[in-house]
Write a protein that holds these residues in place. Structure first.
Motif, short mmCIF file in Angstrom:
data_model
loop_
_atom_site.label_atom_id
_atom_site.label_comp_id
_atom_site.label_asym_id
_atom_site.label_seq_id
_atom_site.Cartn_x
_atom_site.Cartn_y
_atom_site.Cartn_z
N ARG A 17 36.34 46.23 44.41
CA ARG A 17 37.38 45.36 44.67
C ARG A 17 37.15 43.86 44.28
O ARG A 17 37.88 42.57 43.65
CB ARG A 17 37.54 44.86 46.17
CG ARG A 17 38.36 43.63 46.77
CD ARG A 17 38.41 43.63 48.05
NE ARG A 17 36.68 43.51 48.87
CZ ARG A 17 36.26 42.69 49.22
NH1 ARG A 17 37.01 41.53 48.57
NH2 ARG A 17 34.89 42.19 49.42
N PHE A 20 37.68 44.02 40.36
CA PHE A 20 39.05 42.98 40.28
C PHE A 20 38.87 41.55 40.11
O PHE A 20 40.05 41.10 39.93
CB PHE A 20 40.14 44.15 41.36
CG PHE A 20 41.47 43.62 40.88
CD1 PHE A 20 41.90 44.02 40.11
CD2 PHE A 20 41.74 43.06 42.11
CE1 PHE A 20 43.44 43.96 40.12
CE2 PHE A 20 43.36 42.20 42.40
CZ PHE A 20 44.39 43.04 40.79
N ARG A 21 38.89 40.93 41.58
CA ARG A 21 38.98 39.71 41.80
C ARG A 21 37.54 38.97 40.27
O ARG A 21 38.74 38.26 39.69
CB ARG A 21 38.06 39.34 42.68
CG ARG A 21 37.92 37.94 43.45
CD ARG A 21 37.55 37.85 44.53
NE ARG A 21 36.00 38.26 44.79
CZ ARG A 21 34.91 38.25 45.57
NH1 ARG A 21 35.84 38.57 46.59
NH2 ARG A 21 34.04 38.59 44.84
N TRP A 23 38.05 40.11 36.89
CA TRP A 23 39.18 40.37 36.44
C TRP A 23 39.73 40.00 35.77
O TRP A 23 40.90 38.81 35.59
CB TRP A 23 38.85 42.18 35.84
CG TRP A 23 40.21 42.12 34.92
CD1 TRP A 23 40.38 42.53 33.63
CD2 TRP A 23 41.62 42.62 35.19
NE1 TRP A 23 41.78 42.39 32.91
CE2 TRP A 23 42.20 42.60 33.94
CE3 TRP A 23 42.22 42.20 36.69
CZ2 TRP A 23 43.63 42.73 33.76
CZ3 TRP A 23 43.75 42.43 36.13
CH2 TRP A 23 44.28 42.75 34.80
N ARG A 24 40.66 39.62 37.92
CA ARG A 24 41.59 38.37 37.95
C ARG A 24 41.49 37.32 37.82
O ARG A 24 42.60 36.53 37.25
CB ARG A 24 42.14 39.57 39.29
CG ARG A 24 43.14 37.98 39.95
CD ARG A 24 44.03 38.35 41.70
NE ARG A 24 42.97 37.85 42.16
CZ ARG A 24 42.18 38.10 43.38
NH1 ARG A 24 43.45 38.15 43.93
NH2 ARG A 24 41.74 37.25 44.01
N GLY A 25 40.26 36.84 38.16
CA GLY A 25 40.03 35.50 37.44
C GLY A 25 40.30 34.77 36.32
O GLY A 25 39.97 33.75 35.82
N ARG A 27 42.19 35.67 33.62
CA ARG A 27 43.07 35.63 32.94
C ARG A 27 44.26 35.20 33.72
O ARG A 27 44.24 34.90 35.33
CB ARG A 27 43.85 37.46 32.55
CG ARG A 27 43.66 38.14 33.49
CD ARG A 27 43.18 39.42 33.47
NE ARG A 27 41.58 39.73 33.15
CZ ARG A 27 41.54 39.86 31.48
NH1 ARG A 27 42.66 39.48 30.61
NH2 ARG A 27 40.25 39.94 31.60
N PHE A 29 46.65 36.26 36.17
CA PHE A 29 47.70 37.26 37.03
C PHE A 29 48.42 36.85 37.58
O PHE A 29 49.58 38.06 37.29
CB PHE A 29 46.49 37.74 38.08
CG PHE A 29 46.33 38.80 38.44
CD1 PHE A 29 46.21 40.17 38.64
CD2 PHE A 29 47.30 38.76 40.20
CE1 PHE A 29 46.58 41.43 38.88
CE2 PHE A 29 47.39 39.80 40.61
CZ PHE A 29 47.49 40.93 39.87
N TRP A 30 48.98 36.30 38.68
CA TRP A 30 49.93 36.30 39.18
C TRP A 30 51.17 35.80 38.03
O TRP A 30 52.30 36.09 38.60
CB TRP A 30 49.60 34.57 40.67
CG TRP A 30 48.66 35.34 41.53
CD1 TRP A 30 46.98 34.71 41.12
CD2 TRP A 30 48.81 36.34 42.15
NE1 TRP A 30 46.83 35.74 42.30
CE2 TRP A 30 47.36 36.26 42.64
CE3 TRP A 30 49.67 37.42 42.70
CZ2 TRP A 30 47.22 37.16 43.86
CZ3 TRP A 30 49.22 38.10 43.36
CH2 TRP A 30 48.42 37.44 44.35
N LEU A 33 52.22 39.65 36.67
CA LEU A 33 52.66 40.23 38.06
C LEU A 33 54.50 39.44 38.59
O LEU A 33 54.80 40.08 38.50
CB LEU A 33 51.74 39.96 39.32
CG LEU A 33 52.56 40.91 40.85
CD1 LEU A 33 52.43 42.10 39.92
CD2 LEU A 33 51.88 40.18 41.62
N TRP A 82 48.21 39.62 30.97
CA TRP A 82 46.96 39.46 31.40
C TRP A 82 46.57 40.43 30.26
O TRP A 82 44.69 39.81 30.61
CB TRP A 82 47.44 41.14 32.20
CG TRP A 82 48.41 40.96 33.95
CD1 TRP A 82 48.62 40.05 34.35
CD2 TRP A 82 48.58 42.04 34.61
NE1 TRP A 82 48.97 40.06 35.23
CE2 TRP A 82 49.19 41.19 35.94
CE3 TRP A 82 49.01 43.00 34.43
CZ2 TRP A 82 49.53 42.72 36.54
CZ3 TRP A 82 49.58 44.33 35.38
CH2 TRP A 82 49.45 43.52 37.07
N HIS A 85 45.10 37.30 27.06
CA HIS A 85 45.77 35.89 27.69
C HIS A 85 46.13 34.83 26.85
O HIS A 85 46.02 33.60 27.28
CB HIS A 85 44.43 35.25 28.85
CG HIS A 85 43.56 35.94 28.57
ND1 HIS A 85 42.78 36.94 28.96
CD2 HIS A 85 42.61 34.85 28.00
CE1 HIS A 85 41.29 36.87 28.36
NE2 HIS A 85 41.22 35.72 28.19
#
Length: 194
Positions: A17, A20-21, A23-25, A27, A29-30, A33, A82, A85
């Motif tokens: 988790r 992933f957080r 990695w998500r920060g 690029r 991400f939302w 998605l 993703w 970017h």
């Protein structure tokens, strides 16, 4: 106990988790998605056979191929946001254009669901900017100085001869150089005379 003990005792789920957080920060991400979620109904509804009780409703039209292309392109653009970017602005603008085209081509943009999600994803991609990394130990702030122009004290330049902090021109009036401390190259547009 050392400072590393809590990290080592964390479970696999917590580590995944956290990764992933992180990695998500880095690029949009939302944006990716929402763009992917917008492409799914646009591509799905023209080929779906919906059943309401005993009645089946098929929406296969000649625009089904266009809907499939738009949906697949939106999904591809979401994945591009993703994993590439740096091209987020192009992908965001392309997602907005494809969402607008889907209103005409594919059943009102996947019954407005796909249209709204793709528009939101494209807008988020265009608006996203990467975060600034922390510069620890670099620059004038590391030495305890603030930014220039806000009351900060700038260090005085050191000259080759004389006291530290004393400003000295390359040619002075008494150094057999030109008057007013200006080099001859500067007065003649960069050409050396004599």
């Amino acid at each position: 106990m050392s400072a590393e003990t809590p990290v080592q005792s964390a479970g696999t789920f917590a580590r995944l988790r956290r990764r992933f957080r992180d990695w998500r920060g880095t690029r949009p991400f939302w944006a990716g998605l929402f763009t992917i979620l917008g492409g799914v109904p646009i591509a799905y509804f023209p080929y779906a056979t919906l059943k309401l009780g005993t009645m089946s409703l098929t929406m296969a039209t000649t625009a089904g191929a266009g809907s499939l292309i738009i949906g697949v392109l939106l999904i591809t653009l979401g994945l591009t946001m993703w994993f590439q970017h740096a091209t987020r602005v192009f992908a965001g603008v392309a997602a907005i254009i494809l969402a607008l085209v889907s209103l005409v081509v594919s059943n009102i943009g996947g019954f407005l669901i796909g249209f709204l999600l793709a528009m939101l994803g494209g807008a988020l991609a265009v608006a996203w900017v990467p975060g600034k990394t922390e510069d620890t130990g670099k620059g004038p702030r590391a030495a305890g100085q603030g930014p220039t122009g806000e009351g900060a004290v700038e260090p005085a330049p050191e000259s080759a001869a004389g006291e530290p902090g004393e400003t000295r021109l390359p040619y002075g009036t008494g150094d057999s150089g030109p008057a007013d401390g200006v080099k001859s190259e500067a007065r003649n547009g960069g050409y050396r005379v004599g």
